[in-house]
Design a protein around this motif. Structure first.
Motif, mmCIF file in Angstrom:
data_model
loop_
_atom_site.group_PDB
_atom_site.id
_atom_site.type_symbol
_atom_site.label_atom_id
_atom_site.label_comp_id
_atom_site.label_asym_id
_atom_site.label_seq_id
_atom_site.Cartn_x
_atom_site.Cartn_y
_atom_site.Cartn_z
ATOM 1 N N HIS A 1 0.869 -1.189 0.000
ATOM 2 C CA HIS A 1 0.000 0.000 0.000
ATOM 3 C C HIS A 1 0.903 1.236 0.000
ATOM 4 C CE1 HIS A 1 -3.733 -2.244 0.640
ATOM 5 N NE2 HIS A 1 -3.047 -2.999 1.479
ATOM 6 N N LEU A 2 1.536 1.480 -1.127
ATOM 7 C CA LEU A 2 2.495 2.571 -1.226
ATOM 8 C C LEU A 2 1.850 3.940 -1.079
ATOM 9 C CD1 LEU A 2 4.766 1.298 -4.153
ATOM 10 C CD2 LEU A 2 5.089 0.992 -1.694
ATOM 11 N N ASP A 3 0.549 4.015 -1.311
ATOM 12 C CA ASP A 3 -0.150 5.301 -1.207
ATOM 13 C C ASP A 3 -0.246 5.794 0.236
ATOM 14 O OD1 ASP A 3 -1.919 2.885 -1.476
ATOM 15 O OD2 ASP A 3 -3.366 4.261 -0.597
ATOM 16 N N CYS B 1 2.894 -3.394 3.291
ATOM 17 C CA CYS B 1 3.463 -2.165 3.835
ATOM 18 C C CYS B 1 2.485 -0.989 3.661
ATOM 19 C CB CYS B 1 4.796 -1.851 3.154
ATOM 20 S SG CYS B 1 4.685 -1.406 1.408
ATOM 21 N N PRO B 2 2.548 -0.049 4.584
ATOM 22 C CA PRO B 2 3.581 0.152 5.609
ATOM 23 C C PRO B 2 3.356 -0.611 6.915
ATOM 24 C CG PRO B 2 2.070 2.004 5.611
ATOM 25 C CD PRO B 2 1.622 1.102 4.492
ATOM 26 N N TRP B 3 2.419 -1.555 6.911
ATOM 27 C CA TRP B 3 2.137 -2.326 8.123
ATOM 28 C C TRP B 3 2.902 -3.646 8.136
ATOM 29 C CZ3 TRP B 3 -1.580 -0.119 4.961
ATOM 30 C CH2 TRP B 3 -2.097 1.095 5.446
ATOM 31 N N LEU B 4 2.809 -4.360 9.263
ATOM 32 C CA LEU B 4 3.375 -5.701 9.446
ATOM 33 C C LEU B 4 4.888 -5.741 9.245
ATOM 34 C CD1 LEU B 4 0.620 -7.827 7.657
ATOM 35 C CD2 LEU B 4 0.810 -7.257 10.083
ATOM 36 N N SER B 5 5.560 -4.748 9.796
ATOM 37 C CA SER B 5 7.015 -4.694 9.678
ATOM 38 C C SER B 5 7.675 -5.757 10.546
ATOM 39 C CB SER B 5 7.528 -3.318 10.099
ATOM 40 O OG SER B 5 8.946 -3.292 10.068
ATOM 41 N N LYS C 1 10.397 0.387 12.715
ATOM 42 C CA LYS C 1 10.392 0.841 11.323
ATOM 43 C C LYS C 1 9.083 0.488 10.637
ATOM 44 C CE LYS C 1 15.378 0.061 10.646
ATOM 45 N NZ LYS C 1 16.384 -0.711 9.870
ATOM 46 N N LYS C 2 8.654 1.340 9.702
ATOM 47 C CA LYS C 2 7.541 0.979 8.833
ATOM 48 C C LYS C 2 8.004 -0.129 7.897
ATOM 49 C CE LYS C 2 5.242 5.510 8.585
ATOM 50 N NZ LYS C 2 4.812 6.600 7.680
ATOM 51 N N PHE D 1 12.474 -5.111 2.637
ATOM 52 C CA PHE D 1 12.535 -6.124 3.695
ATOM 53 C C PHE D 1 12.158 -7.524 3.207
ATOM 54 C CE2 PHE D 1 11.424 -2.595 6.997
ATOM 55 C CZ PHE D 1 12.707 -2.072 6.859
ATOM 56 N N ILE D 2 11.705 -7.631 1.968
ATOM 57 C CA ILE D 2 11.354 -8.942 1.402
ATOM 58 C C ILE D 2 12.547 -9.898 1.466
ATOM 59 C CG2 ILE D 2 10.800 -10.137 -0.778
ATOM 60 C CD1 ILE D 2 8.341 -8.888 0.332
#
Length: 260
Positions: free
Chosen positions: A8-10, A212-216, A221-222, A227-228
């Motif tokens: 969710h880059l937006d 993203c930006p969740w579930l880091s 960190k976001k 991080f993949i």
């Protein structure tokens, strides 16, 4: 060759997004599928895809954003409670079918809405659209995993990406037998469920995602596509495979599902 099949880059600021994309490119991320969750977000997704070559668009309608769906009292999920008409949103997606690789994020959510009838009705409408425009579906199924799989099973569209799928082992194996794909999130290192999913699902039906930006994977960190690489390492460990082999398989899965 890393793939983020659900982002969710937006939800990043413009300044943040520029840095996120640069870090992704540095880590050899080849494609990021960013999802729309309502009409406003769909417009933003298309703008982002014009700007960044590695970003691919999926347009959708998050189940709790549908105008005809009632959510539970107190539900407030990062502005997704903005309501939009289902039919007009689907018409917009249809008009922009040449610009997208999938229809998503869509699905059913019984955790934050007890309005089962309207959610299921909307889900059938969206599935029908995907059949007409011949695009894969990226499916949210929180609290409704069984219902989603049973409904999808009736569709002629067999290109299904189950995002953050939390169904039990039996349901996972059923969805796998139907040819569906499962995305493994960056929280795999602390999730026994996604470790189990990685173990029992064929590598040819696995994808990687951030949401993203969740579930880091990092508490300070976001989450972001770069991080993949950590997810790939964990999948390789569980599958007892070389990291490059895992990357190549997941890249081929991405191509098969979204580009063919």
């Amino acid at each position: 060759m890393l793939i983020d099949s659900h982002a969710h880059l937006d939800f990043f600021s413009e300044e943040e997004l520029n840095k996120v994309i640069k870090r992704a490119e540095k880590e050899n991320v080849k494609a990021i599928i960013t999802q729309g969750v309502n009409h406003e977000k769909n417009l933003r997704v298309l703008e982002i895809c014009k700007k960044y070559k590695i970003v691919k668009a999926a347009l959708g309608l998050y189940p709790l954003n549908a105008l005809n769906v009632k959510v539970i009292e107190g539900y407030d999920d990062y502005d997704r409670n903005t309501k939009f008409d289902v039919d007009s949103t689907l018409e917009f997606i249809k008009k922009n079918k040449s610009k997208i690789v999938a229809v998503g994020e869509i699905g059913i959510d019984f955790k934050f809405s007890h309005d089962k009838e309207n959610q299921i009705k909307n889900f059938y409408k969206i599935i029908e659209l995907s059949e007409k425009i011949k695009k894969p579906l990226i499916v949210h199924s929180r609290g409704a995993e069984k219902e989603c799989v049973e409904i999808l099973e009736t569709s002629s569209n067999k290109k299904i990406h189950l995002h953050m799928f939390s169904g039990n082992k039996k349901l996972i194996k059923k969805a796998e037998s139907l040819g569906y794909y499962f995305s493994i999130p960056c929280i795999i290192n602390k999730s026994s469920h996604f470790q189990m999913m990685t173990e029992i699902v064929n590598i040819n039906q696995l994808l990687t995602e951030t949401d993203c930006p969740w579930l880091s994977p990092f508490p300070d960190k976001k989450n972001e596509p770069a991080f993949i690489k950590h997810t790939i390492e964990k999948i390789a460990e569980i599958k007892k495979m070389d990291k490059i082999e895992v990357e190549n398989n997941i890249f081929m899965n991405y191509q098969k599902l979204f580009l063919q």
